[in-house]
Structures are given as C-alpha cells and as structure tokens.
Design a protein around this motif. Sequence first.
Motif, PDB file in Angstrom:
ATOM      1  N   GLN A   1       0.828  -1.211   0.000  1.00  0.00           N
ATOM      2  CA  GLN A   1       0.000   0.000   0.000  1.00  0.00           C
ATOM      3  C   GLN A   1       0.862   1.261   0.000  1.00  0.00           C
ATOM      4  N   SER A   2       1.898   1.268   0.865  1.00  0.00           N
ATOM      5  CA  SER A   2       2.717   2.481   0.882  1.00  0.00           C
ATOM      6  C   SER A   2       3.498   2.616  -0.406  1.00  0.00           C
ATOM      7  N   SER A   3       3.868   1.469  -0.990  1.00  0.00           N
ATOM      8  CA  SER A   3       4.532   1.535  -2.288  1.00  0.00           C
ATOM      9  C   SER A   3       3.611   2.154  -3.339  1.00  0.00           C
ATOM     10  N   ALA A   4       2.341   1.767  -3.293  1.00  0.00           N
ATOM     11  CA  ALA A   4       1.376   2.322  -4.237  1.00  0.00           C
ATOM     12  C   ALA A   4       1.207   3.817  -4.029  1.00  0.00           C
ATOM     13  N   MET A   5       1.175   4.234  -2.770  1.00  0.00           N
ATOM     14  CA  MET A   5       1.063   5.655  -2.486  1.00  0.00           C
ATOM     15  C   MET A   5       2.259   6.419  -3.038  1.00  0.00           C
ATOM     16  N   LYS A   6       3.434   5.797  -2.902  1.00  0.00           N
ATOM     17  CA  LYS A   6       4.653   6.423  -3.407  1.00  0.00           C
ATOM     18  C   LYS A   6       4.556   6.592  -4.928  1.00  0.00           C
ATOM     19  N   ILE A   7       4.165   5.513  -5.583  1.00  0.00           N
ATOM     20  CA  ILE A   7       4.016   5.572  -7.038  1.00  0.00           C
ATOM     21  C   ILE A   7       3.041   6.670  -7.434  1.00  0.00           C
ATOM     22  N   LEU A   8       1.963   6.724  -6.693  1.00  0.00           N
ATOM     23  CA  LEU A   8       0.930   7.711  -7.007  1.00  0.00           C
ATOM     24  C   LEU A   8       1.458   9.139  -6.864  1.00  0.00           C
ATOM     25  N   SER A   9       2.181   9.396  -5.777  1.00  0.00           N
ATOM     26  CA  SER A   9       2.630  10.780  -5.586  1.00  0.00           C
ATOM     27  C   SER A   9       3.679  11.144  -6.637  1.00  0.00           C
ATOM     28  N   ASP A  10       4.495  10.168  -7.053  1.00  0.00           N
ATOM     29  CA  ASP A  10       5.415  10.429  -8.160  1.00  0.00           C
ATOM     30  C   ASP A  10       4.643  10.773  -9.423  1.00  0.00           C
ATOM     31  N   ALA A  11       3.591  10.013  -9.643  1.00  0.00           N
ATOM     32  CA  ALA A  11       2.787  10.240 -10.843  1.00  0.00           C
ATOM     33  C   ALA A  11       2.123  11.603 -10.801  1.00  0.00           C
ATOM     34  N   GLU A  12       1.656  11.972  -9.603  1.00  0.00           N
ATOM     35  CA  GLU A  12       0.989  13.275  -9.495  1.00  0.00           C
ATOM     36  C   GLU A  12       1.976  14.412  -9.740  1.00  0.00           C
ATOM     37  N   SER A  13       3.193  14.253  -9.231  1.00  0.00           N
ATOM     38  CA  SER A  13       4.152  15.335  -9.418  1.00  0.00           C
ATOM     39  C   SER A  13       4.559  15.448 -10.883  1.00  0.00           C
ATOM     40  N   ARG A  14       4.371  14.381 -11.642  1.00  0.00           N
ATOM     41  CA  ARG A  14       4.666  14.469 -13.077  1.00  0.00           C
ATOM     42  C   ARG A  14       3.420  14.752 -13.911  1.00  0.00           C
ATOM     43  N   GLU A  15       2.378  15.128 -13.211  1.00  0.00           N
ATOM     44  CA  GLU A  15       1.139  15.551 -13.869  1.00  0.00           C
ATOM     45  C   GLU A  15       0.577  14.488 -14.808  1.00  0.00           C
ATOM     46  N   LEU A  16       0.717  13.250 -14.378  1.00  0.00           N
ATOM     47  CA  LEU A  16       0.138  12.159 -15.150  1.00  0.00           C
ATOM     48  C   LEU A  16      -1.349  12.005 -14.840  1.00  0.00           C
ATOM     49  N   THR A  17      -1.761  12.646 -13.775  1.00  0.00           N
ATOM     50  CA  THR A  17      -3.097  12.343 -13.272  1.00  0.00           C
ATOM     51  C   THR A  17      -4.165  13.287 -13.803  1.00  0.00           C
ATOM     52  N   ALA A  18      -3.735  14.367 -14.452  1.00  0.00           N
ATOM     53  CA  ALA A  18      -4.712  15.364 -14.871  1.00  0.00           C
ATOM     54  C   ALA A  18      -5.696  14.795 -15.891  1.00  0.00           C
ATOM     55  N   GLY A  19      -6.945  14.984 -15.618  1.00  0.00           N
ATOM     56  CA  GLY A  19      -7.965  14.597 -16.589  1.00  0.00           C
ATOM     57  C   GLY A  19      -8.307  13.132 -16.597  1.00  0.00           C
ATOM     58  N   ARG A  20      -7.565  12.344 -15.851  1.00  0.00           N
ATOM     59  CA  ARG A  20      -7.829  10.909 -15.832  1.00  0.00           C
ATOM     60  C   ARG A  20      -8.778  10.568 -14.694  1.00  0.00           C
ATOM     61  N   GLY A  21      -9.471   9.482 -14.908  1.00  0.00           N
ATOM     62  CA  GLY A  21     -10.327   9.004 -13.836  1.00  0.00           C
ATOM     63  C   GLY A  21      -9.482   8.618 -12.634  1.00  0.00           C
ATOM     64  N   PRO A  22      -9.822   9.124 -11.458  1.00  0.00           N
ATOM     65  CA  PRO A  22      -9.005   8.852 -10.273  1.00  0.00           C
ATOM     66  C   PRO A  22      -8.915   7.360  -9.953  1.00  0.00           C
ATOM     67  N   THR A  23     -10.004   6.631 -10.199  1.00  0.00           N
ATOM     68  CA  THR A  23      -9.953   5.207  -9.874  1.00  0.00           C
ATOM     69  C   THR A  23      -8.952   4.473 -10.762  1.00  0.00           C
ATOM     70  N   GLY A  24      -8.867   4.908 -12.024  1.00  0.00           N
ATOM     71  CA  GLY A  24      -7.925   4.264 -12.939  1.00  0.00           C
ATOM     72  C   GLY A  24      -6.496   4.429 -12.465  1.00  0.00           C
ATOM     73  N   ILE A  25      -6.133   5.644 -12.086  1.00  0.00           N
ATOM     74  CA  ILE A  25      -4.783   5.914 -11.594  1.00  0.00           C
ATOM     75  C   ILE A  25      -4.510   5.089 -10.338  1.00  0.00           C
TER      76      ILE A  25
END
Length: 303
Positions: A229-253
């Motif tokens: 779980q913490s690994s997933a959170m880490k991946i997610l925050s990296d992804a957010e800082s690279r703006e991969l998450t904009a416009g995408r469905g949050p559940t998908g990310i």
Amino acid sequence: MLNSFEKCAECGSREIEENTQGERSCVDCGLVLSGVVIDSGPEWRNYSDSGESGERVGMPSTELLHDKGLTTDIDWRNKDFAGITMNSQSSRIFRRLRRQHQRTRISNSKERNLSVALAELQRIASQMNLPKSVRERSAYIYRKAVELGLVRGRSIEGVVAASIYAACRMGNIPRTLDEVGAFSRTGRKEIGRTYREVSKALKLRVSPSSPSEYIPRFCSTLKLPHKTQSSAMKILSDAESRELTAGRGPTGIAAASVYLASLITKNPRTQKEVSEAAGITEVTIRNRYKELCVALEINPDDY
DNA sequence: ACACGTAGAGAACTGGT
DNA sequence: ACCAGCACTCTACGTGT
C-alpha cells in the motif's frame, strides 16, 4: 491512531491505524477492520442548563422537510390534557386554530416552493434508491439554490434533478445524467445545464477526488500488505508530481498504482483482480499502467 | 489463464455559432 | 440554445506467452 485493546483478525498485530475517512486498518497487513463509521453520539444538543446531558427530545432536524422538521402540531383529537372530550365550543376554536396553524407553516412562496420541491426530491431519490446522506445533501443544495435565486426562470424539477445529480457525485455514488433524467420529467440536457450553473453558483466542490483516497480500500479488498500500500502511495505521488493524473479518472490511476505496486513488492495480483476491486476495466488499468511504467521508468521485470 | 493491444461506441465537457 | 469536436472509458475481440 493506536488502539492497544484491539488485535488484527488477520495477523494478530496490535498496530491499528485510522485514516481520515474513518477506515481503521492493520498497519502490518492492511486488513480493514471497520470501514463504516458509526456516529453514536446524539446529533441534537441539550439546551437545558440544569438537566442531565444527553436528553433526547424529538427527532433530529432534517433538510428534507421544508421547515427542517422544526414544527409543532396541534393534536387532531378534541380532548383536553386529561383525555376528556372538549365541549363543542372548544372544539370549534381548536379546529380553527389548527387551520390557521397549518397556514402559518407554509407562509410564503419560498416555503411553498421548498415543500413542493422537497417532496419531488424525495420521490425521485427513493425511486433511485439513494441513501439518506445523499438525500440530505441534495436537499441542502436545493435550499442554497433557492436562496441564491437560481430557481427563478427555471423549472423546480430541473433544479431538483440537478441537486440530486450533484449530491450523488459528491457522495461518490455517481449517477449519469440520463439515469437521473429517467426519473424526472426533465431531460438530460436541461439537468446538465442546470447542474453546471448550480455548481458554479454554489462553488460546489464536486469531487475531483484524489486517487489516494481509493488506494487503501483497493489494497484492503485485494488483501495486500501494508508494504504494498505504501509503495502504491509512493508511485501515485510520483505520478501526481509528473502531472500524469490530470484529466484521468481517479480510480484508474489508483488501480494502476496498486497493480504496479503489487508486482514490485512481490505480491502480484492479476489485472483482472485489481480491475474488479476498483470497479473499472482491465483496459483502463493497462493504459494507466503503461503510462506509469514509461513516465516513472519502472520495469516490473527488474524486481 | 493471463497479459497486452486495437477498434468502435458512448458519456461528459468545451467552445463556436 | 444547440451542435460538433475532444479526451476518456468501456465493451468486445484478437494475439502472444
């Protein structure tokens, strides 16, 4: 938050944490011990200064009645306090009092509007099987809309439907515009248009919900350890800082992060398992997953 | 069984007229 | 107020390991 009186049913650990959503989970294995928050306290306050605290008087106030349930009623029986039938003169007086009282309850056009609209809201909400919290929220939204004069020039039905639509999304049980429209006499287009205007005017914070809110739940359903779980959170925050998450469905990310984390922490889950836990398709996970691998330069084969 | 890819359809938003 | 275009997700299917 730690609670030493409780043990995890899965691994026996006493390390229990509670997150902001009120989910309590085991720190070691991620098992969610209780996902439902029960508010055991009385919602209504005690106003007497001398009496015991916790007195319970009447029902809690609700947004679902035009006067919020704060009403009095005159008993319809023509009996006095001792249960003795009144004489005909008193009966006449009370009949008249009752009628006047009823009229003062709905005194002006705004209240009339509310009582019509909230009845309509209840009708639609119960046909759609919406939980109480969502009904209360949509009633609240509707009240605000009335206060801001948004109903003038629009149909009550349309604004009611828009309030419901908004409340569903805010309560994380989104319904499509068509679904709401099916139970209302207004069409999809009008609901959509009204919804946009209402949400703009009320500055509704309709959840562009963060993927991070989903990760603990997904991990728990998939019985993934805390490490993953913490690994997933880490991946997610990296992804957010690279703006991969904009416009995408949050559940998908969120789902893709969990999937990727499950691979690199050696607790692999199949895409199908993750997609079922997340309520999305494998395809979406694949797309997000591929993007994550490229952008974060992660190759799961290395692990 | 699973992972991965693609095409077409549909839903929701945006901007132009 | 309406429509066309868009970015995204889903369904459905095929291919490769």
